[in-house]
Design a protein around this motif. Structure first.
Motif, PDB file in Angstrom:
ATOM      1  N   UNK A 102     -13.172   9.629   1.322  1.00 19.16           N
ATOM      2  CA  UNK A 102     -13.786   8.550   0.540  1.00 19.16           C
ATOM      3  C   UNK A 102     -12.837   7.365   0.420  1.00 19.16           C
ATOM      4  N   UNK A 103     -11.567   7.649   0.234  1.00 20.97           N
ATOM      5  CA  UNK A 103     -10.573   6.586   0.129  1.00 20.97           C
ATOM      6  C   UNK A 103     -10.486   5.808   1.437  1.00 20.97           C
ATOM      7  N   UNK A 104     -10.489   6.520   2.562  1.00 20.81           N
ATOM      8  CA  UNK A 104     -10.413   5.862   3.863  1.00 20.81           C
ATOM      9  C   UNK A 104     -11.636   4.971   4.102  1.00 20.81           C
ATOM     10  N   UNK A 108     -11.670   0.900   4.792  1.00 19.31           N
ATOM     11  CA  UNK A 108     -12.294   0.308   5.968  1.00 19.31           C
ATOM     12  C   UNK A 108     -13.364  -0.705   5.583  1.00 19.31           C
ATOM     13  N   UNK A 109     -14.082  -0.427   4.519  1.00 17.55           N
ATOM     14  CA  UNK A 109     -15.153  -1.333   4.082  1.00 17.55           C
ATOM     15  C   UNK A 109     -14.642  -2.533   3.305  1.00 17.55           C
ATOM     16  N   UNK A 110     -13.343  -2.585   3.055  1.00 14.11           N
ATOM     17  CA  UNK A 110     -12.769  -3.699   2.304  1.00 14.11           C
ATOM     18  C   UNK A 110     -12.892  -3.555   0.807  1.00 14.11           C
ATOM     19  N   UNK A 111     -13.218  -2.347   0.344  1.00 19.09           N
ATOM     20  CA  UNK A 111     -13.397  -2.139  -1.087  1.00 19.09           C
ATOM     21  C   UNK A 111     -12.122  -1.861  -1.846  1.00 19.09           C
ATOM     22  N   UNK A 112     -11.008  -1.743  -1.137  1.00 20.91           N
ATOM     23  CA  UNK A 112      -9.734  -1.461  -1.798  1.00 20.91           C
ATOM     24  C   UNK A 112      -8.691  -2.448  -1.322  1.00 20.91           C
ATOM     25  N   UNK A 113      -8.133  -3.197  -2.244  1.00 23.32           N
ATOM     26  CA  UNK A 113      -7.113  -4.185  -1.912  1.00 23.32           C
ATOM     27  C   UNK A 113      -5.785  -3.770  -2.537  1.00 23.32           C
ATOM     28  N   UNK A 114      -4.719  -3.671  -1.752  1.00 23.76           N
ATOM     29  CA  UNK A 114      -3.414  -3.325  -2.334  1.00 23.76           C
ATOM     30  C   UNK A 114      -2.945  -4.414  -3.290  1.00 23.76           C
ATOM     31  N   UNK A 160      13.916  -0.978   0.095  1.00 18.59           N
ATOM     32  CA  UNK A 160      12.769  -1.678   0.686  1.00 18.59           C
ATOM     33  C   UNK A 160      11.840  -2.212  -0.406  1.00 18.59           C
ATOM     34  N   UNK A 161      11.204  -3.346  -0.132  1.00 20.36           N
ATOM     35  CA  UNK A 161      10.274  -3.966  -1.074  1.00 20.36           C
ATOM     36  C   UNK A 161       8.862  -3.827  -0.537  1.00 20.36           C
ATOM     37  N   UNK A 162       8.014  -3.126  -1.291  1.00 17.94           N
ATOM     38  CA  UNK A 162       6.599  -2.976  -0.947  1.00 17.94           C
ATOM     39  C   UNK A 162       5.797  -3.981  -1.757  1.00 17.94           C
ATOM     40  N   UNK A 163       5.037  -4.837  -1.072  1.00 16.60           N
ATOM     41  CA  UNK A 163       4.243  -5.866  -1.745  1.00 16.60           C
ATOM     42  C   UNK A 163       2.853  -5.905  -1.121  1.00 16.60           C
ATOM     43  N   UNK A 164       1.879  -5.510  -1.906  1.00 15.01           N
ATOM     44  CA  UNK A 164       0.477  -5.551  -1.477  1.00 15.01           C
ATOM     45  C   UNK A 164       0.272  -4.883  -0.111  1.00 15.01           C
ATOM     46  N   UNK A 165       0.813  -3.695   0.027  1.00 17.70           N
ATOM     47  CA  UNK A 165       0.582  -2.911   1.225  1.00 17.70           C
ATOM     48  C   UNK A 165       1.452  -3.268   2.409  1.00 17.70           C
TER      49      UNK A 165
END
Length: 252
Positions: A102-104, A108-114, A160-165
């Motif tokens: 479901x997460x994947x 893919x559908x653009x429903x999850x934004x980091x 390391x710096x993680x920013x919005x994926x």
């Protein structure tokens, strides 16, 4: 087997049966899984943890043998234990654990934004497999603890710096606990990373979070690359409510 660690973090060993008896009072050797069961279980757990995985990324997660991993994953997919996936632009097969289906689909559908900005440990699974970090994020990373000081590029223990994926840079920091000071010795952004308000405030929040975790509420920024990032970053850190301001005389 390792029984515990002493106050100096040294391993303390004991006889295997003693360790198992203490941890699992009803343990019997006949209950032990077979090597093949262990391999299947660890492969499934690794794919689930990685989110989406190609065969060569899976063994490193639990330090499994690499030989036969492609066949194992394909077999698990044939049994329905894994889902087959495709990474755009890549020819090799990829796999997703059913728990993440479901997460994947949402991704893919653009429903999850980091949305998160945070500092990663050098041992975080995102960067632990250096080859995967390079292939997936285009991020070349190494710890320079064992590199002679004159040859270090980013610092003794860069984070390391993680920013919005995305992995957008790295931070050389030091916590001065007696002084209550979190020192950003140097901040390096990756080539091509654009500096905008979202990045600046995300970094400032990540610095404050890490500083608070160390019990060093005051944050000091010494150097940044690009150089003009330090000023906006200083202002963003100062805006954090209820926290002491930066030492402006030492920020450039």
């Amino acid at each position: 087997m390792i029984s515990r660690r002493d106050p100096n973090f040294h391993r303390v060993y004991d006889l295997r049966e003693c360790v198992l008896e203490h941890a699992l009072p009803n343990w019997e050797d006949g209950l032990a899984p077979t090597p093949e069961e262990v391999r299947r279980t660890l492969a499934l757990k690794a794919v689930r943890a990685l989110g989406v995985a190609v065969a060569r990324w899976v063994p490193d997660y639990f330090r499994m043998p690499k030989r036969g991993i492609s066949g194992l994953l394909e077999g698990l997919a044939g049994e329905g234990e894994l889902l087959r996936a495709r990474i755009e632009g890549w020819d090799e097969p990829a796999y997703v654990h059913p728990d993440n289906a479901a997460l994947a689909e949402n991704v893919v559908s653009g429903g999850l934004e980091p949305s998160r900005t945070t500092l990663l440990s050098p041992f975080d699974p995102v960067v632990w497999d250096r080859a995967r970090a390079s292939e997936l994020f285009g991020f070349e990373y190494r710890i320079e603890v064992y590199t002679p000081a004159v040859r270090r590029r980013y610092g003794y223990y860069s984070l390391p710096i993680l920013h919005r994926g995305a992995l957008v840079g790295r931070l050389d920091a030091k916590a001065h606990r007696k002084q209550g000071l979190f020192e950003v010795k140097a901040l390096h952004l990756e080539p091509g990373v654009s500096v905008d308000e979202d990045l600046v405030f995300g970094l400032a929040g990540a610095f404050r979070d890490c500083a608070a975790w160390h019990g060093t509420p005051e944050v000091l920024v010494n150097r940044s690359d690009p150089p003009d990032l330090a000023g906006p970053l200083r202002a963003a850190v100062e805006d954090a409510a209820g926290l002491p301001p930066l030492r402006q005389e030492r920020v450039r």
